[in-house]
Design a protein around this motif. Structure first.
Motif, PDB file in Angstrom:
ATOM      1  N   GLN A  24      -4.048   7.617 -10.834  1.00  0.00           N
ATOM      2  CA  GLN A  24      -5.248   7.382 -11.627  1.00  0.00           C
ATOM      3  C   GLN A  24      -6.075   8.650 -11.811  1.00  0.00           C
ATOM      4  O   GLN A  24      -6.900   8.740 -12.730  1.00  0.00           O
ATOM      5  CB  GLN A  24      -6.105   6.296 -10.982  1.00  0.00           C
ATOM      6  CG  GLN A  24      -6.821   6.721  -9.721  1.00  0.00           C
ATOM      7  CD  GLN A  24      -7.717   5.649  -9.129  1.00  0.00           C
ATOM      8  OE1 GLN A  24      -7.991   4.631  -9.764  1.00  0.00           O
ATOM      9  NE2 GLN A  24      -8.182   5.864  -7.902  1.00  0.00           N
TER      10      GLN A  24
ATOM     11  N   GLY B 164      -8.633   1.756  -3.058  1.00  0.00           N
ATOM     12  CA  GLY B 164      -8.967   3.021  -3.702  1.00  0.00           C
ATOM     13  C   GLY B 164      -8.825   3.068  -5.209  1.00  0.00           C
ATOM     14  O   GLY B 164      -9.147   4.088  -5.822  1.00  0.00           O
ATOM     15  N   LEU B 165      -8.366   1.983  -5.855  1.00  0.00           N
ATOM     16  CA  LEU B 165      -8.330   1.996  -7.315  1.00  0.00           C
ATOM     17  C   LEU B 165      -9.753   1.927  -7.860  1.00  0.00           C
ATOM     18  O   LEU B 165     -10.573   1.133  -7.387  1.00  0.00           O
ATOM     19  CB  LEU B 165      -7.518   0.822  -7.852  1.00  0.00           C
ATOM     20  CG  LEU B 165      -5.994   0.911  -7.753  1.00  0.00           C
ATOM     21  CD1 LEU B 165      -5.351  -0.247  -8.510  1.00  0.00           C
ATOM     22  CD2 LEU B 165      -5.463   2.233  -8.281  1.00  0.00           C
ATOM     23  N   ASP B 166     -10.029   2.732  -8.866  1.00  0.00           N
ATOM     24  CA  ASP B 166     -11.366   2.822  -9.441  1.00  0.00           C
ATOM     25  C   ASP B 166     -11.297   2.372 -10.901  1.00  0.00           C
ATOM     26  O   ASP B 166     -10.659   3.027 -11.726  1.00  0.00           O
ATOM     27  CB  ASP B 166     -11.865   4.267  -9.362  1.00  0.00           C
ATOM     28  CG  ASP B 166     -13.286   4.433  -9.851  1.00  0.00           C
ATOM     29  OD1 ASP B 166     -13.814   3.520 -10.509  1.00  0.00           O
ATOM     30  OD2 ASP B 166     -13.875   5.502  -9.586  1.00  0.00           O
TER      31      ASP B 166
ATOM     32  N   TRP C 242      -0.344   4.646  -6.946  1.00  0.00           N
ATOM     33  CA  TRP C 242      -1.278   4.313  -8.021  1.00  0.00           C
ATOM     34  C   TRP C 242      -2.584   5.094  -7.882  1.00  0.00           C
ATOM     35  O   TRP C 242      -3.121   5.605  -8.868  1.00  0.00           O
ATOM     36  CB  TRP C 242      -1.611   2.825  -7.984  1.00  0.00           C
ATOM     37  CG  TRP C 242      -0.532   1.891  -8.433  1.00  0.00           C
ATOM     38  CD1 TRP C 242       0.789   2.171  -8.630  1.00  0.00           C
ATOM     39  CD2 TRP C 242      -0.699   0.498  -8.719  1.00  0.00           C
ATOM     40  NE1 TRP C 242       1.458   1.035  -9.015  1.00  0.00           N
ATOM     41  CE2 TRP C 242       0.576   0.003  -9.079  1.00  0.00           C
ATOM     42  CE3 TRP C 242      -1.779  -0.360  -8.681  1.00  0.00           C
ATOM     43  CZ2 TRP C 242       0.776  -1.333  -9.418  1.00  0.00           C
ATOM     44  CZ3 TRP C 242      -1.584  -1.696  -9.025  1.00  0.00           C
ATOM     45  CH2 TRP C 242      -0.325  -2.176  -9.396  1.00  0.00           C
ATOM     46  N   ILE C 243      -3.097   5.143  -6.661  1.00  0.00           N
ATOM     47  CA  ILE C 243      -4.379   5.806  -6.412  1.00  0.00           C
ATOM     48  C   ILE C 243      -4.303   7.280  -6.783  1.00  0.00           C
ATOM     49  O   ILE C 243      -5.249   7.855  -7.344  1.00  0.00           O
ATOM     50  CB  ILE C 243      -4.791   5.613  -4.946  1.00  0.00           C
ATOM     51  CG1 ILE C 243      -5.075   4.126  -4.680  1.00  0.00           C
ATOM     52  CG2 ILE C 243      -6.000   6.468  -4.581  1.00  0.00           C
ATOM     53  CD1 ILE C 243      -5.087   3.746  -3.211  1.00  0.00           C
ATOM     54  N   ASP C 244      -3.165   7.890  -6.507  1.00  0.00           N
ATOM     55  CA  ASP C 244      -2.959   9.290  -6.886  1.00  0.00           C
ATOM     56  C   ASP C 244      -2.836   9.430  -8.399  1.00  0.00           C
ATOM     57  O   ASP C 244      -3.430  10.322  -9.006  1.00  0.00           O
ATOM     58  CB  ASP C 244      -1.713   9.837  -6.186  1.00  0.00           C
ATOM     59  CG  ASP C 244      -1.384  11.257  -6.614  1.00  0.00           C
ATOM     60  OD1 ASP C 244      -2.251  12.137  -6.468  1.00  0.00           O
ATOM     61  OD2 ASP C 244      -0.260  11.486  -7.107  1.00  0.00           O
TER      62      ASP C 244
ATOM     63  N   ARG D 189      -0.587   3.430  -2.888  1.00  0.00           N
ATOM     64  CA  ARG D 189      -0.957   4.823  -2.608  1.00  0.00           C
ATOM     65  C   ARG D 189      -0.576   5.721  -3.779  1.00  0.00           C
ATOM     66  O   ARG D 189      -1.300   6.666  -4.128  1.00  0.00           O
ATOM     67  CB  ARG D 189      -0.288   5.299  -1.314  1.00  0.00           C
ATOM     68  CG  ARG D 189      -0.748   6.688  -0.879  1.00  0.00           C
ATOM     69  CD  ARG D 189      -0.292   7.016   0.523  1.00  0.00           C
ATOM     70  NE  ARG D 189       1.161   7.078   0.645  1.00  0.00           N
ATOM     71  CZ  ARG D 189       1.799   7.453   1.753  1.00  0.00           C
ATOM     72  NH1 ARG D 189       1.110   7.780   2.827  1.00  0.00           N
ATOM     73  NH2 ARG D 189       3.109   7.483   1.798  1.00  0.00           N
TER      74      ARG D 189
ATOM     75  N   TRP E 284      -6.950  -4.143  -4.319  1.00  0.00           N
ATOM     76  CA  TRP E 284      -6.716  -2.921  -5.097  1.00  0.00           C
ATOM     77  C   TRP E 284      -7.915  -1.989  -5.021  1.00  0.00           C
ATOM     78  O   TRP E 284      -7.779  -0.793  -4.739  1.00  0.00           O
ATOM     79  CB  TRP E 284      -6.454  -3.267  -6.562  1.00  0.00           C
ATOM     80  CG  TRP E 284      -5.125  -3.871  -6.860  1.00  0.00           C
ATOM     81  CD1 TRP E 284      -4.152  -4.195  -5.964  1.00  0.00           C
ATOM     82  CD2 TRP E 284      -4.632  -4.236  -8.146  1.00  0.00           C
ATOM     83  NE1 TRP E 284      -3.077  -4.744  -6.620  1.00  0.00           N
ATOM     84  CE2 TRP E 284      -3.339  -4.777  -7.952  1.00  0.00           C
ATOM     85  CE3 TRP E 284      -5.144  -4.176  -9.426  1.00  0.00           C
ATOM     86  CZ2 TRP E 284      -2.560  -5.248  -9.004  1.00  0.00           C
ATOM     87  CZ3 TRP E 284      -4.374  -4.636 -10.491  1.00  0.00           C
ATOM     88  CH2 TRP E 284      -3.089  -5.161 -10.280  1.00  0.00           C
TER      89      TRP E 284
ATOM     90  N   TYR F 154       0.824  -1.205   0.000  1.00  0.00           N
ATOM     91  CA  TYR F 154       0.000   0.000   0.000  1.00  0.00           C
ATOM     92  C   TYR F 154       0.860   1.258   0.000  1.00  0.00           C
ATOM     93  O   TYR F 154       0.715   2.133  -0.861  1.00  0.00           O
ATOM     94  CB  TYR F 154      -0.951   0.022   1.197  1.00  0.00           C
ATOM     95  CG  TYR F 154      -1.802   1.276   1.198  1.00  0.00           C
ATOM     96  CD1 TYR F 154      -2.962   1.345   0.450  1.00  0.00           C
ATOM     97  CD2 TYR F 154      -1.399   2.422   1.902  1.00  0.00           C
ATOM     98  CE1 TYR F 154      -3.720   2.510   0.395  1.00  0.00           C
ATOM     99  CE2 TYR F 154      -2.138   3.577   1.861  1.00  0.00           C
ATOM    100  CZ  TYR F 154      -3.298   3.618   1.110  1.00  0.00           C
ATOM    101  OH  TYR F 154      -4.021   4.785   1.053  1.00  0.00           O
TER     102      TYR F 154
END
Length: 326
Positions: free
Chosen positions: A33, A73-75, A29-31, A27, A69, A22
């Protein structure tokens, strides 16, 4: 409007994701995207490089990892989530890149040497394990990204990917950009035993792990080896636990912990209690989101993502074949 920059990264489905995944990668990756065209893939072929003798768990691990994932928070509406083996172009590009990659480049890979020494319960003398950096280069270059979000341990692989891209461009003409490593600012998350947190070493805290299990692990966690009693002053800068406070505790709590540790007024047991409180606050919402995902949701996410990834990969391979005269 100009096209967003592209990024790509993947993870092997070899077991539950832990805190290191994470804070070291997810973390970031989430940013990403939110501001880039992001391709994130389940690297099931990579898992076979070490788990070829018994691949029975890979299918289950794929579903569980995608749940981690999305819970983190991955969408799938904002990024492309797909399975590596669903895009056969990855295998074709890996084969073509292997033709131009010197064996000496692979043998000098520090991760290859480290895992050969550290992992004694598996035979890692297979060609797939030696050549997995070429497959990794194909995974990355397929999407012609400007950058790749990775942990620090992957930096040698990124340099090798750039070398392979340069060699291809030199031999056949400009085709691939040289992607840069996009490191997350707070990538340090040590294992409970003081080594790097790794699924291979079994020294991590998984994102889906019940707090009861985590509490037992944390009680035995290494802290400051020089601090044998509560009355001994400690040094947070060499303590194995304090990096977790940097990630999960408020700045005010970090100051209090540092002050209490160095003055010997806060013991390691109490320090661990603070960590467990903050860890529970972090994990509980994530685990609640995860519980709402079933296997069908994962199947649908991977099917839609695979279709989008194949469409892009087809354009890359058409260009590669043309450049190579195939």
């Amino acid at each position: 409007m100009s096209e967003k920059p592209r990024t790509v990264s993947g993870m092997r489905p070899t077991g539950p994701l832990h805190l290191g995944h994470y804070f070291g990668v997810l973390r970031n990756w989430i940013d990403l995207q939110e501001r880039e065209q992001a391709f994130f893939f389940v690297a099931d072929w990579h898992a076979l490089t070490s788990d070829y003798a018994d691949p029975s768990a890979i299918r289950r691990n794929i579903d569980e990892m995608v749940k981690d994932w999305v819970a983190a928070g991955l969408d799938p509406e904002k990024c492309v989530i797909f399975r590596q083996s669903d895009v056969k172009e990855h295998a074709e590009l890996s084969l073509l890149l292997s033709m131009i990659t010197p064996v000496s480049w692979l043998e000098r890979n520090p991760t290859y040497k480290e895992q050969q020494q550290q992992i004694s319960n598996k035979d890692l003398g297979n060609a797939g394990f030696l050549c997995y950096p070429v497959l990794m280069a194909a995974d990355i270059l397929m999407y012609r990204p400007h950058g790749v979000p990775v942990g620090e341990d992957q930096l040698p692989h990124m340099e090798l990917t750039r070398e392979i891209a340069r060699r291809f461009n030199y031999l056949y003409g400009e085709t691939f950009p040289e992607p840069q490593a996009l490191l997350t600012p707070a990538a340090k998350c040590p294992g409970l035993d003081g080594r790097k947190m790794s699924k291979s070493y079994g020294n991590g805290i998984s994102l889906s792990e019940p707090m009861a299990s985590i509490r037992d692990k944390v009680r035995g966690m290494f802290t400051d080896k020089a601090r044998l009693r509560k009355s001994d002053p400690g040094d947070p800068d060499i303590c194995n636990l304090f990096p977790y406070h940097v990630l999960l505790s408020s700045p005010e709590e970090q100051m209090e912990i540092r002050r209490g540790c160095t003055s010997a007024t806060l013991g390691c047991v109490d320090c661990k209690k603070i960590f467990l409180k903050n860890l529970a606050a972090f994990l509980e919402p994530l685990q609640e989101r995860r519980a709402k995902l079933d296997d069908k949701a994962v199947t649908d996410i991977l099917a839609a993502g695979g279709e989008r990834a194949r469409a892009f990969a087809a354009t890359t391979m058409n260009a590669v074949r043309e450049k190579m005269g195939l």
